[in-house]
Design a protein around this motif. Structure first.
Motif, PDB file in Angstrom:
ATOM      1  N   ILE A  29       0.853  -1.183   0.000  1.00 18.76           N
ATOM      2  CA  ILE A  29       0.000   0.000   0.000  1.00 18.76           C
ATOM      3  C   ILE A  29       0.895   1.241   0.000  1.00 18.76           C
ATOM      4  CG2 ILE A  29      -1.593   1.300   1.474  1.00 18.76           C
ATOM      5  CD1 ILE A  29      -2.456  -1.823   2.145  1.00 18.76           C
ATOM      6  N   ILE A  30       0.706   2.074  -1.010  1.00 17.05           N
ATOM      7  CA  ILE A  30       1.488   3.315  -1.097  1.00 17.05           C
ATOM      8  C   ILE A  30       0.594   4.409  -0.534  1.00 17.05           C
ATOM      9  CG2 ILE A  30       2.827   4.819  -2.652  1.00 17.05           C
ATOM     10  CD1 ILE A  30       3.625   1.895  -3.105  1.00 17.05           C
ATOM     11  N   SER A  31       0.991   4.934   0.603  1.00 22.58           N
ATOM     12  CA  SER A  31       0.076   5.804   1.340  1.00 22.58           C
ATOM     13  C   SER A  31       0.346   7.296   1.142  1.00 22.58           C
ATOM     14  CB  SER A  31       0.181   5.461   2.832  1.00 22.58           C
ATOM     15  OG  SER A  31      -0.770   6.197   3.541  1.00 22.58           O
ATOM     16  N   ASN A  32      -0.757   8.032   1.029  1.00 24.04           N
ATOM     17  CA  ASN A  32      -0.700   9.496   1.023  1.00 24.04           C
ATOM     18  C   ASN A  32      -0.211   9.993   2.384  1.00 24.04           C
ATOM     19  OD1 ASN A  32      -1.327  12.260   0.581  1.00 24.04           O
ATOM     20  ND2 ASN A  32      -3.357  11.964   1.501  1.00 24.04           N
ATOM     21  N   VAL A  33       0.624  11.042   2.356  1.00 22.11           N
ATOM     22  CA  VAL A  33       1.041  11.676   3.618  1.00 22.11           C
ATOM     23  C   VAL A  33       0.709  13.175   3.622  1.00 22.11           C
ATOM     24  CG1 VAL A  33       2.842   9.998   4.220  1.00 22.11           C
ATOM     25  CG2 VAL A  33       3.429  11.956   2.771  1.00 22.11           C
ATOM     26  N   GLY A  34      -0.002  13.616   2.562  1.00 27.47           N
ATOM     27  CA  GLY A  34      -0.338  15.043   2.472  1.00 27.47           C
ATOM     28  C   GLY A  34      -1.270  15.518   3.582  1.00 27.47           C
ATOM     29  N   ASP A  35      -1.984  14.563   4.225  1.00 26.33           N
ATOM     30  CA  ASP A  35      -2.901  14.912   5.336  1.00 26.33           C
ATOM     31  C   ASP A  35      -2.168  15.001   6.674  1.00 26.33           C
ATOM     32  OD1 ASP A  35      -4.466  13.930   3.248  1.00 26.33           O
ATOM     33  OD2 ASP A  35      -5.842  12.835   4.541  1.00 26.33           O
ATOM     34  N   ASP A  36      -0.892  14.605   6.693  1.00 29.39           N
ATOM     35  CA  ASP A  36      -0.180  14.572   7.974  1.00 29.39           C
ATOM     36  C   ASP A  36      -0.160  15.954   8.616  1.00 29.39           C
ATOM     37  OD1 ASP A  36       0.305  12.022   7.074  1.00 29.39           O
ATOM     38  OD2 ASP A  36       2.406  11.992   7.696  1.00 29.39           O
ATOM     39  N   GLU A  37      -0.220  15.937   9.929  1.00 30.65           N
ATOM     40  CA  GLU A  37      -0.318  17.212  10.652  1.00 30.65           C
ATOM     41  C   GLU A  37       0.435  17.062  11.972  1.00 30.65           C
ATOM     42  OE1 GLU A  37      -1.612  20.912  10.402  1.00 30.65           O
ATOM     43  OE2 GLU A  37      -3.195  19.729   9.492  1.00 30.65           O
ATOM     44  N   VAL A  38       1.027  18.177  12.407  1.00 34.60           N
ATOM     45  CA  VAL A  38       1.616  18.181  13.752  1.00 34.60           C
ATOM     46  C   VAL A  38       0.653  18.945  14.654  1.00 34.60           C
ATOM     47  CG1 VAL A  38       3.570  18.925  15.176  1.00 34.60           C
ATOM     48  CG2 VAL A  38       3.973  17.986  12.878  1.00 34.60           C
ATOM     49  N   ASP A 133       9.942  12.495   3.181  1.00 35.20           N
ATOM     50  CA  ASP A 133      10.081  13.949   3.351  1.00 35.20           C
ATOM     51  C   ASP A 133       8.732  14.522   3.740  1.00 35.20           C
ATOM     52  OD1 ASP A 133      12.686  13.633   2.419  1.00 35.20           O
ATOM     53  OD2 ASP A 133      12.067  13.896   0.331  1.00 35.20           O
ATOM     54  N   SER A 134       8.767  15.785   4.161  1.00 34.74           N
ATOM     55  CA  SER A 134       7.498  16.417   4.528  1.00 34.74           C
ATOM     56  C   SER A 134       6.768  16.876   3.262  1.00 34.74           C
ATOM     57  CB  SER A 134       7.819  17.603   5.449  1.00 34.74           C
ATOM     58  OG  SER A 134       6.782  18.515   5.426  1.00 34.74           O
ATOM     59  N   LEU A 135       5.525  16.480   3.126  1.00 31.10           N
ATOM     60  CA  LEU A 135       4.702  16.881   1.972  1.00 31.10           C
ATOM     61  C   LEU A 135       3.371  17.314   2.558  1.00 31.10           C
ATOM     62  CD1 LEU A 135       3.640  16.849  -1.002  1.00 31.10           C
ATOM     63  CD2 LEU A 135       3.272  14.421  -0.744  1.00 31.10           C
ATOM     64  N   LYS A 136       2.988  18.535   2.281  1.00 33.23           N
ATOM     65  CA  LYS A 136       1.797  19.067   2.946  1.00 33.23           C
ATOM     66  C   LYS A 136       0.784  19.553   1.927  1.00 33.23           C
ATOM     67  CE  LYS A 136       1.484  21.640   7.289  1.00 33.23           C
ATOM     68  NZ  LYS A 136       0.164  21.187   7.509  1.00 33.23           N
ATOM     69  N   THR A 137      -0.404  19.005   1.968  1.00 32.77           N
ATOM     70  CA  THR A 137      -1.482  19.493   1.102  1.00 32.77           C
ATOM     71  C   THR A 137      -2.053  20.765   1.715  1.00 32.77           C
ATOM     72  OG1 THR A 137      -2.036  17.224   0.534  1.00 32.77           O
ATOM     73  CG2 THR A 137      -3.729  18.891   0.089  1.00 32.77           C
ATOM     74  N   VAL A 138      -2.152  21.829   0.915  1.00 31.21           N
ATOM     75  CA  VAL A 138      -2.783  23.056   1.414  1.00 31.21           C
ATOM     76  C   VAL A 138      -3.888  23.463   0.450  1.00 31.21           C
ATOM     77  CG1 VAL A 138      -0.881  23.994   2.793  1.00 31.21           C
ATOM     78  CG2 VAL A 138      -0.944  24.460   0.344  1.00 31.21           C
ATOM     79  N   ALA A 174       9.704  20.935  -3.756  1.00 26.06           N
ATOM     80  CA  ALA A 174      11.055  21.093  -4.299  1.00 26.06           C
ATOM     81  C   ALA A 174      12.021  20.207  -3.508  1.00 26.06           C
ATOM     82  CB  ALA A 174      11.477  22.550  -4.218  1.00 26.06           C
ATOM     83  N   GLY A 175      12.725  19.355  -4.207  1.00 25.81           N
ATOM     84  CA  GLY A 175      13.737  18.514  -3.560  1.00 25.81           C
ATOM     85  C   GLY A 175      13.167  17.263  -2.916  1.00 25.81           C
ATOM     86  N   LEU A 176      11.848  17.137  -2.919  1.00 22.85           N
ATOM     87  CA  LEU A 176      11.236  15.978  -2.275  1.00 22.85           C
ATOM     88  C   LEU A 176      11.394  14.727  -3.161  1.00 22.85           C
ATOM     89  CD1 LEU A 176       7.769  16.047  -0.678  1.00 22.85           C
ATOM     90  CD2 LEU A 176       8.089  14.590  -2.630  1.00 22.85           C
ATOM     91  N   THR A 177      11.625  13.578  -2.538  1.00 20.99           N
ATOM     92  CA  THR A 177      11.757  12.363  -3.350  1.00 20.99           C
ATOM     93  C   THR A 177      10.849  11.256  -2.811  1.00 20.99           C
ATOM     94  OG1 THR A 177      13.596  11.626  -1.967  1.00 20.99           O
ATOM     95  CG2 THR A 177      14.179  12.734  -4.031  1.00 20.99           C
ATOM     96  N   ALA A 178      10.431  10.391  -3.723  1.00 20.01           N
ATOM     97  CA  ALA A 178       9.719   9.175  -3.287  1.00 20.01           C
ATOM     98  C   ALA A 178      10.756   8.278  -2.618  1.00 20.01           C
ATOM     99  CB  ALA A 178       9.126   8.479  -4.504  1.00 20.01           C
ATOM    100  N   THR A 179      10.326   7.394  -1.736  1.00 20.29           N
ATOM    101  CA  THR A 179      11.308   6.496  -1.114  1.00 20.29           C
ATOM    102  C   THR A 179      11.731   5.447  -2.154  1.00 20.29           C
ATOM    103  OG1 THR A 179       9.706   4.874  -0.371  1.00 20.29           O
ATOM    104  CG2 THR A 179      10.143   6.716   1.129  1.00 20.29           C
ATOM    105  N   THR A 180      12.902   4.877  -1.932  1.00 20.33           N
ATOM    106  CA  THR A 180      13.385   3.827  -2.834  1.00 20.33           C
ATOM    107  C   THR A 180      12.422   2.648  -2.800  1.00 20.33           C
ATOM    108  OG1 THR A 180      15.529   4.546  -2.079  1.00 20.33           O
ATOM    109  CG2 THR A 180      15.511   2.565  -3.419  1.00 20.33           C
TER     110      THR A 180
END
Ligand code: FO1
Length: 315
Positions: A29-38, A133-138, A174-180
């Motif tokens: 399962i390749i999961s979205n992380v754009g919803d992640d929040e602190v 990496d940090s990826l944030k949906t706005v 910018a500079g963000l990469t998918a994991t290997t």
């Protein structure tokens, strides 16, 4: 090997069905992380946790997120301070966020930590955050003639997805990469499924990660999507409303067109049979079935029908 691009509740119900029709160890399962929040200094990964709790049979069936039989003493105590309680973290769910945050602080990657959480819940499919990496949906809305930026959870939970959205963006691209692991998994997949998740909120952030859309386009004959929109309405959440606001067409046809360059087939509901011909004229195969996952057997049937569609295409 099956890869599933996933958001939250709809994807988790679909993955649960899939893990009952094929060997769960064959599923990634390749999961979205754009919803992640602190929040409260804790790193929350809602889509990853919803997936793990659902596959573990521990999800709250009423909400589709959080744990069943949860207690809320911490939130009640926090309310006494007038603290932030619009995003509700249950007492046992909090342990997951404490654990994740601590290990992130110690330098472990989200991929490594997710694997530890998955194993604690004895979940067999691999769950891979699309990026470490940090990826944030706005989301942008207009208030009094001015553009206002909302974080995903502010839009979704705090404002109950009521604001009209003018555009969606992803921060830190910018500079963000998918994991290997994600790249290798997708390259090796025999079938890639885009889960019945919100295309613009849950799948788009995965596709925005450099390299991911290219792998799908290159393997288009192996990629199938399931429409999360039935008869012009989202099963859950604001998918139809958002697609209309963004001019994408709030229908299974809109979903098919949105993914057109990446998929060779789409699963639509019987209720959308009138759209089948138009979808097929756009160069995709369409399979009609019952896509509403009202219970476990319905999820299994949808998973089995989806597999049949791609496997027939490949043979
Ligand atoms: N959704 C809500 O509508 N209200 C909440 O208070 C809430 C809390 C929450 C806590 C942990 C978690 O993993 C998910 C939570 N969700 C909540 C769901 C979540 O924010 C959204 O459903 C997803 O981000 C959309 O995919």
């Amino acid at each position: 090997m099956i890869s599933i691009l996933s958001g939250g509740v709809g994807a988790a119900r679909f993955a649960r069905g899939m893990s009952q029709v094929v060997d769960p160890e064959e599923i990634s399962i390749i999961s979205n992380v754009g919803d992640d929040e602190v929040i409260h200094g804790l790193h929350i990964s809602p889509d990853i946790d919803t997936m793990i709790y659902t596959l573990a049979g521990a999800i709250n069936p009423e909400t589709g997120w959080g744990l069943k039989g949860e207690t809320w003493h911490t939130m009640e105590a926090l309310a006494e301070y007038d603290g932030i309680t619009w995003f509700r973290l249950g007492d046992r769910d909090l342990a997951t966020h404490l654990f994740r945050t601590q290990l992130l602080t110690e330098g472990e990657s989200l991929t490594e930590i997710t694997d530890k959480i998955r194993k604690r819940w004895k979940v067999k499919p691999r769950i891979l955050p699309v990026t470490d990496d940090s990826l944030k949906t706005v989301l942008y809305t207009i208030v009094d003639g001015e553009e206002r930026k909302l974080s995903f959870q502010e839009y979704f939970v705090q404002y109950a997805h009521r604001p009209t959205i003018s555009r969606i963006d992803y921060e830190h691209l910018a500079g963000l990469t998918a994991t290997t692991s994600v790249i290798e998994t997708l390259e090796a997949a025999e079938v890639i499924i885009i889960a019945p998740s919100n295309p613009v909120l849950s799948i788009a952030p995965i596709l925005a990660v450099p390299g991911i859309a290219e792998i799908l386009a290159k393997n288009r004959d192996k990629v199938v999507a399931i429409s999360p929109i039935i008869a012009g309405e989202a099963v859950k959440g604001p998918a139809a409303k958002l697609m209309a606001e963004l001019g994408l067409g709030p229908s299974a046809l809109g979903v098919a067109n949105y993914y057109r360059k990446l998929i060779s087939a789409i699963v639509i509901d019987h209720k959308d049979s009138d759209l089948k011909e138009q979808i097929e004229l756009s160069g995709m195969r369409a399979l009609e079935t019952d896509t509403l996952m009202r219970n476990a057997p319905a999820s299994m049937n949808l998973a089995a029908s989806t597999l049949k569609l791609v496997i027939r295409d490949l043979n």
